[in-house]
Scaffold this active site. Structure first.
Site, PDB file in Angstrom:
ATOM      1  N   CYS A  46       0.876  -1.178   0.000  1.00 14.38           N
ATOM      2  CA  CYS A  46       0.000   0.000   0.000  1.00 14.38           C
ATOM      3  C   CYS A  46       0.908   1.222   0.000  1.00 14.38           C
ATOM      4  O   CYS A  46       1.680   1.420   0.947  1.00 14.38           O
ATOM      5  CB  CYS A  46      -0.907   0.027   1.223  1.00 14.38           C
ATOM      6  N   CYS A  77      -0.459   4.255  -6.468  1.00  9.31           N
ATOM      7  CA  CYS A  77      -1.492   3.536  -5.718  1.00  9.31           C
ATOM      8  C   CYS A  77      -1.534   2.112  -6.241  1.00  9.31           C
ATOM      9  O   CYS A  77      -1.477   1.889  -7.455  1.00  9.31           O
ATOM     10  CB  CYS A  77      -2.842   4.220  -5.904  1.00  9.31           C
TER      11      CYS A  77
END
Length: 245
Positions: free
Chosen positions: A84, A198
């Site tokens: 992440c 992302c």
């Protein structure tokens, strides 16, 4: 199990699944035993990273991730990766709770970009509002000596829609939307290379790679490094994690 690494994932689960798929697909194998040894922690209930970064009154993702890292440290992996980008907002705090090296995905991604595209002038960054707000990638790009662009509000709205409406909610990638975002960053904002900041965008790149634009995908970079380091530790080689960037 010895000589393994730990993957801290679940943020989101489809992006983590993409990491595992790429990891297994890109690992050179001829038999079952050639695949890498690793533990996957798919902690899907970690609070929303962007919500907390934009408003610290919202639940923090630091305590649950710190607990995950403490638990995994007891098993003594050789290194850890966090799947992440936005979670790297608390990278220093997370690394501080363990002696096990945690590979810094944004730093590694921009390090690879600098080597791969040394002639690039202007770098585009597309990511969640949280990653934009925490300036992790922005600072890495500036420190590497590049100009950069974040696009405009229309681009950001499209990026957020792709990440949340399509991938997180529907579980699907809108390829035309993804390609339109890349085209806009390239044509309108004159970006030579576009950084996918992302892991949901990494999933979009995996599912819809048929475009002409130069991208740096942090997740693909960390997959490659996971394989490189995983194979080294299997061979018993020492890795100087202070010099890997």
């Amino acid at each position: 199990m010895k000589k393994f690494f730990t993957v801290i994932g679940g943020m989101g689960s489809l992006a983590t699944e993409s990491y595992v798929h790429l990891l297994n697909e890109k690992t050179p194998t001829k038999k079952d035993q050639d695949y890498l040894d690793y533990i996957l922690v798919n902690h899907s209930t970690v609070p929303d990273r962007t919500a907390h970064i934009l408003d610290h009154s919202k639940p923090s993702f630091l305590p649950p991730l710190a607990e995950d890292i403490k638990q995994q440290s007891l098993l003594k992996p050789e290194f850890m990766v966090i799947i992440c980008n936005t979670a790297h907002y608390y990278y220093k705090e997370l690394q501080a709770v363990t002696d096990i090296p945690i590979i810094h995905m944004p730093h590694m991604a921009i390090s690879v970009m600098k080597k791969k595209y040394p002639q690039a002038k202007r770098i585009g960054l597309i990511a969640t509002k949280g990653t934009i707000a925490d300036h992790v990638y922005e600072n890495e790009i500036k420190d590497a000596g590049f100009e950069y662009s974040l696009g405009d509000q229309a681009v950001q709205d499209e990026v957020e829609s792709l990440i949340y409406d399509d991938i997180k909610v529907k579980g699907e990638v809108d390829a035309p939307k993804f390609h339109k975002i890349l085209k806009t960053m390239h044509d309108k904002f004159n970006c030579d290379v576009i950084v996918l900041g992302c892991t949901e965008l990494s999933l979009a790149q995996e599912k819809a790679p048929d475009h002409p634009y130069k991208v740096i995908d942090g997740q693909e970079v960390i997959v490659d490094k996971s394989i490189e380091f995983g194979e080294k530790i299997r061979r018993g080689e020492k890795i100087d994690f202070d010099k890997i960037y």
